[in-house]
Design a protein around this motif. Structure first.
Motif, PDB file in Angstrom:
ATOM      1  N   ALA A 285       0.836  -1.205   0.000  1.00  9.09           N
ATOM      2  CA  ALA A 285       0.000   0.000   0.000  1.00  9.09           C
ATOM      3  C   ALA A 285       0.872   1.256   0.000  1.00  9.09           C
ATOM      4  CB  ALA A 285      -0.929  -0.005   1.210  1.00  9.09           C
ATOM      5  N   SER A 289       1.052   4.175  -2.852  1.00 11.09           N
ATOM      6  CA  SER A 289       0.890   5.602  -2.566  1.00 11.09           C
ATOM      7  C   SER A 289       2.081   6.404  -3.084  1.00 11.09           C
ATOM      8  CB  SER A 289       0.731   5.817  -1.066  1.00 11.09           C
ATOM      9  OG  SER A 289      -0.421   5.149  -0.574  1.00 11.09           O
ATOM     10  N   HIS A 290       3.281   5.867  -2.893  1.00  7.62           N
ATOM     11  CA  HIS A 290       4.488   6.539  -3.352  1.00  7.62           C
ATOM     12  C   HIS A 290       4.509   6.657  -4.866  1.00  7.62           C
ATOM     13  CE1 HIS A 290       8.631   7.863  -3.457  1.00  7.62           C
ATOM     14  NE2 HIS A 290       8.955   6.849  -4.256  1.00  7.62           N
ATOM     15  N   ARG A 292       1.867   6.638  -6.908  1.00  4.73           N
ATOM     16  CA  ARG A 292       0.839   7.596  -7.326  1.00  4.73           C
ATOM     17  C   ARG A 292       1.295   9.033  -7.076  1.00  4.73           C
ATOM     18  NH1 ARG A 292      -4.213   4.967  -7.710  1.00  4.73           N
ATOM     19  NH2 ARG A 292      -3.771   3.092  -8.951  1.00  4.73           N
ATOM     20  N   PHE A 293       1.988   9.256  -5.957  1.00  2.00           N
ATOM     21  CA  PHE A 293       2.482  10.589  -5.631  1.00  2.00           C
ATOM     22  C   PHE A 293       3.509  11.057  -6.656  1.00  2.00           C
ATOM     23  CE2 PHE A 293       5.655  13.325  -3.567  1.00  2.00           C
ATOM     24  CZ  PHE A 293       4.841  14.380  -3.147  1.00  2.00           C
TER      25      PHE A 293
END
Length: 297
Positions: A285, A289-290, A292-293
């Protein structure tokens, strides 16, 4: 994101079995929200982009829809919401034969670990059916579960003949389904052993089969861990959710078998494996997130 629902749903089941109800409920809510989004997309493609649906439906990952539905239904049944769980079983059982025939019809000789989803989806129906039978929904569900249990094992053997064994060293994550399929088979076996109506020779055979399945599952688990250590594969890949699911399913299968056989050390092992699965879920997860960032930065 069917693999995400499978991974998160089985982590929720494991947390429930070990008494972490708040975390289990949070994981269930997350899995349910993603499942609803996937179900909506599935129906819209079937109704308005039928050609695209047919193209995607004949690939092994399409069976994730069935497997995810059964995992979600199993956790929901444990809440006591048997009507909802039964509805999910009906949905999964209706879609399963259609996609299964399409997938098997397009198999080739060297396939990734997703090929074992033919077993996972089939055993998922057995697990959900047995969970509902144990809840008193209907004894006939346990009888039907035996059929799915045996069929799932046969499909595993057939799938193995089409699996590219080199995926163990270079797979992107879904190669773990090879052991996840054995884990869900062992879980189904443990539930059959726990079914009070099975006595005598059938009960003894089921106990032996369940123990053998779990033993092979754990052996493959170790082999895959070693392979990951030797051939480290960093970075995020959506198929890593198909790694988390087998980790969580192995933990749940171990906990369930430990409860049925009343083996204390096996329950301890199941708890340790659940921690590993939960930490891996958090890692994947975080990588998501990383990624997508970085894409939006």
């Amino acid at each position: 994101m069917g693999a995400f629902v499978m991974a998160t749903g089985i982590i929720s089941v494991g947390l429930h079995l070990t008494g972490f109800e708040v975390l289990s409920g949070a994981a269930l809510a997350l899995a349910a929200m993603v499942w609803i989004a996937l179900a909506t997309d599935f129906v819209s493609r079937l109704l308005w982009t039928h050609t695209r649906w047919e193209t995607e439906a004949d690939t092994p990952p399409a069976l994730m829809a069935v497997a995810a539905t059964t995992v979600l239904g199993t956790r929901i049944s444990l809440l006591g919401w048997h009507f909802v769980a039964t509805a999910l079983l009906v949905i999964a059982a209706t879609v399963w034969p259609v996609i299964l025939v399409l997938v098997i019809g397009h198999w080739n000789r060297r396939m990734p670990g997703a090929v074992f989803l033919v077993c996972v989806s089939t055993e998922g129906l057995a697990v959900l059916g047995l969970t509902l039978a144990q809840a008193g929904v209907g004894d006939w569900l346990a009888t039907a579960a035996v059929v799915f249990f045996v069929l799932g094992l046969i499909l595993y053997l057939v799938a193995f003949t089409h699996f590219d064994i080199a995926q163990i060293w270079r797979g992107a994550g879904d190669h773990w389904v090879m052991t996840g399929a054995l884990a869900i088979s062992a879980l189904a076996g443990s539930k059959l052993v726990a079914w009070q109506h099975w006595t005598g020779a059938p009960h003894s055979v089921l106990r032996v089969v369940t123990v053998v399945l779990l033993a092979i599952n754990l052996a493959l688990y170790v082999i895959l861990v070693v392979a990951e250590a030797i051939r480290f594969r960093p970075g995020y890949d959506p198929r890593r959710w198909a790694t988390v699911f087998p980790l969580g399913m192995t933990a749940v299968a171990t906990l369930s078998t430990a409860a049925v056989l009343e083996v204390t050390w096996l329950r301890t092992l199941g708890r340790v494996l659940l921690v590993v699965a939960a930490l891996t879920w958090l890692l994947v997860a975080a990588e998501l997130s990383h990624t997508r960032f970085r894409q939006t930065a």
